[in-house]
Design a protein around this motif. Structure first.
Motif, mmCIF file in Angstrom:
data_model
loop_
_atom_site.group_PDB
_atom_site.id
_atom_site.type_symbol
_atom_site.label_atom_id
_atom_site.label_comp_id
_atom_site.label_asym_id
_atom_site.label_seq_id
_atom_site.Cartn_x
_atom_site.Cartn_y
_atom_site.Cartn_z
ATOM 1 N N GLN A 127 0.815 -1.218 0.000
ATOM 2 C CA GLN A 127 0.000 0.000 0.000
ATOM 3 C C GLN A 127 0.852 1.274 0.000
ATOM 4 N N THR A 128 1.969 1.277 0.690
ATOM 5 C CA THR A 128 2.828 2.464 0.714
ATOM 6 C C THR A 128 3.397 2.755 -0.677
ATOM 7 N N LYS A 129 3.857 1.730 -1.370
ATOM 8 C CA LYS A 129 4.375 1.919 -2.732
ATOM 9 C C LYS A 129 3.266 2.363 -3.675
ATOM 10 N N PHE A 130 2.085 1.754 -3.537
ATOM 11 C CA PHE A 130 0.978 2.157 -4.386
ATOM 12 C C PHE A 130 0.584 3.609 -4.127
ATOM 13 N N ASN A 131 0.515 4.003 -2.863
ATOM 14 C CA ASN A 131 0.154 5.386 -2.532
ATOM 15 C C ASN A 131 1.135 6.383 -3.140
ATOM 16 N N THR A 132 2.420 6.040 -3.148
ATOM 17 C CA THR A 132 3.428 6.927 -3.751
ATOM 18 C C THR A 132 3.117 7.163 -5.227
ATOM 19 N N ILE A 133 2.801 6.102 -5.942
ATOM 20 C CA ILE A 133 2.492 6.222 -7.370
ATOM 21 C C ILE A 133 1.156 6.920 -7.580
ATOM 22 N N SER A 134 0.111 6.501 -6.873
ATOM 23 C CA SER A 134 -1.223 7.066 -7.119
ATOM 24 C C SER A 134 -1.305 8.542 -6.724
ATOM 25 N N THR A 135 -0.516 8.971 -5.759
ATOM 26 C CA THR A 135 -0.464 10.389 -5.407
ATOM 27 C C THR A 135 0.112 11.199 -6.566
ATOM 28 N N LYS A 136 1.139 10.656 -7.218
ATOM 29 C CA LYS A 136 1.716 11.334 -8.390
ATOM 30 C C LYS A 136 0.746 11.324 -9.567
ATOM 31 N N VAL A 137 -0.029 10.260 -9.713
ATOM 32 C CA VAL A 137 -1.051 10.197 -10.754
ATOM 33 C C VAL A 137 -2.058 11.323 -10.542
ATOM 34 N N ALA A 138 -2.567 11.460 -9.310
ATOM 35 C CA ALA A 138 -3.567 12.478 -9.009
ATOM 36 C C ALA A 138 -3.028 13.900 -9.186
ATOM 37 N N ALA A 139 -1.725 14.073 -9.042
ATOM 38 C CA ALA A 139 -1.108 15.393 -9.216
ATOM 39 C C ALA A 139 -0.800 15.709 -10.680
ATOM 40 N N SER A 140 -0.918 14.727 -11.540
ATOM 41 C CA SER A 140 -0.610 14.918 -12.958
ATOM 42 C C SER A 140 -1.664 15.796 -13.631
ATOM 43 N N SER A 141 -1.233 16.643 -14.549
ATOM 44 C CA SER A 141 -2.182 17.483 -15.293
ATOM 45 C C SER A 141 -3.110 16.632 -16.150
ATOM 46 N N ALA A 142 -2.721 15.427 -16.509
ATOM 47 C CA ALA A 142 -3.554 14.550 -17.339
ATOM 48 C C ALA A 142 -4.692 13.910 -16.545
ATOM 49 N N TYR A 143 -4.622 13.947 -15.220
ATOM 50 C CA TYR A 143 -5.598 13.268 -14.375
ATOM 51 C C TYR A 143 -7.002 13.850 -14.526
ATOM 52 N N ASN A 144 -7.107 15.148 -14.708
ATOM 53 C CA ASN A 144 -8.409 15.805 -14.820
ATOM 54 C C ASN A 144 -8.674 16.360 -16.217
ATOM 55 N N THR A 145 -7.974 15.864 -17.184
ATOM 56 C CA THR A 145 -8.136 16.337 -18.552
ATOM 57 C C THR A 145 -9.377 15.726 -19.205
ATOM 58 N N THR A 146 -9.805 16.328 -20.264
ATOM 59 C CA THR A 146 -10.883 15.754 -21.068
ATOM 60 C C THR A 146 -10.318 15.096 -22.321
ATOM 61 N N ASP A 147 -9.012 15.068 -22.428
ATOM 62 C CA ASP A 147 -8.332 14.468 -23.575
ATOM 63 C C ASP A 147 -7.693 13.138 -23.200
ATOM 64 N N VAL A 148 -7.607 12.257 -24.186
ATOM 65 C CA VAL A 148 -6.902 10.996 -24.017
ATOM 66 C C VAL A 148 -5.403 11.287 -23.974
ATOM 67 N N LYS A 149 -4.707 10.679 -23.025
ATOM 68 C CA LYS A 149 -3.252 10.845 -22.908
ATOM 69 C C LYS A 149 -2.602 9.487 -22.732
ATOM 70 N N ASP A 150 -1.592 9.210 -23.540
ATOM 71 C CA ASP A 150 -0.739 8.036 -23.391
ATOM 72 C C ASP A 150 0.660 8.562 -23.148
ATOM 73 N N LEU A 151 1.135 8.450 -21.912
ATOM 74 C CA LEU A 151 2.379 9.108 -21.526
ATOM 75 C C LEU A 151 3.500 8.123 -21.211
ATOM 76 N N ARG A 152 4.673 8.458 -21.709
ATOM 77 C CA ARG A 152 5.922 7.780 -21.336
ATOM 78 C C ARG A 152 6.790 8.850 -20.709
ATOM 79 N N ASP A 153 6.622 9.040 -19.426
ATOM 80 C CA ASP A 153 7.322 10.085 -18.704
ATOM 81 C C ASP A 153 8.005 9.477 -17.477
ATOM 82 N N ASP A 154 8.459 10.320 -16.568
ATOM 83 C CA ASP A 154 9.126 9.824 -15.364
ATOM 84 C C ASP A 154 8.203 8.941 -14.520
#
Length: 183
Positions: A15-42
């Motif tokens: 759960q700690t490792k998952f929370n680290t990733i999912s927190t970064k997901v929620a902070a991503s600009s793509a999280y609340n977008t109305t556009d499809v995004k396929d990202l290869r980033d950090d």
């Protein structure tokens, strides 16, 4: 005739490792977008490295994964009303995984993976996008993805990697479900 072609693992990461990733997901600009995004980033790289560590722990890692992920993977952000462009119906891929990395998901938001040739009806009806759920799909598995609902409050986010091959062994040291399909 049936064969195992899907492995489903809930609570895939600690759960700690998952929370680290999912927190970064929620902070991503793509999280609340109305556009499809396929990202290869950090975040994609970090997620894949964490998945690789876990796959090694549970004895599902294969040597070709590291190189294949560079060509055939991305973090997939899918907003409300998005149907994945899968207008031709059920299909099969090269073999790989879908790992849901969003912090929350309501079952009414749809976006389920339907294993169309699953032996058990519950999997033909769809597997919802539960956070921290890992699904390995062998190449011969026919599947479809339902459109996300219009009331979805954020993107459906998955680490998706089509790296090729089958998994012919059971995971070690974790609870899992083998989903059998008809040939």
């Amino acid at each position: 005739m049936s064969c195992r072609s899907v492995i489903l693992i809930d609570n895939f990461l600690d759960q700690t490792k998952f929370n680290t990733i999912s927190t970064k997901v929620a902070a991503s600009s793509a999280y609340n977008t109305t556009d499809v995004k396929d990202l290869r980033d950090d975040l994609f790289t970090e997620t894949c490295n964490t998945v690789f560590e876990r796959l090694k722990e549970i004895k599902l890692y294969q040597g070709h994964f590291t190189e294949a992920v560079k060509m055939y993977g991305y973090n997939q952000f899918r907003p409300a009303n998005e149907g994945y462009g899968n207008f031709q119906g059920p299909h099969s891929d090269r073999g790989g995984w879908v790992f849901y990395i969003h912090p929350d998901w309501d079952e009414t938001w749809e976006g389920k993976i339907k294993i169309t040739n699953a032996v058990e009806e519950q999997y033909r009806n769809g597997i919802y996008a539960k956070p921290n759920r890992f699904i390995w799909i062998d190449p011969c598995t026919f599947h479809d993805v339902t459109t996300t609902a219009s009331n979805t409050t954020h993107a459906r986010v998955a680490n998706v990697v089509f790296i090729g091959g089958n998994i012919d062994v059971d995971p070690v040291g974790t609870d899992f479900i083998n989903i059998s399909t008809t040939s």
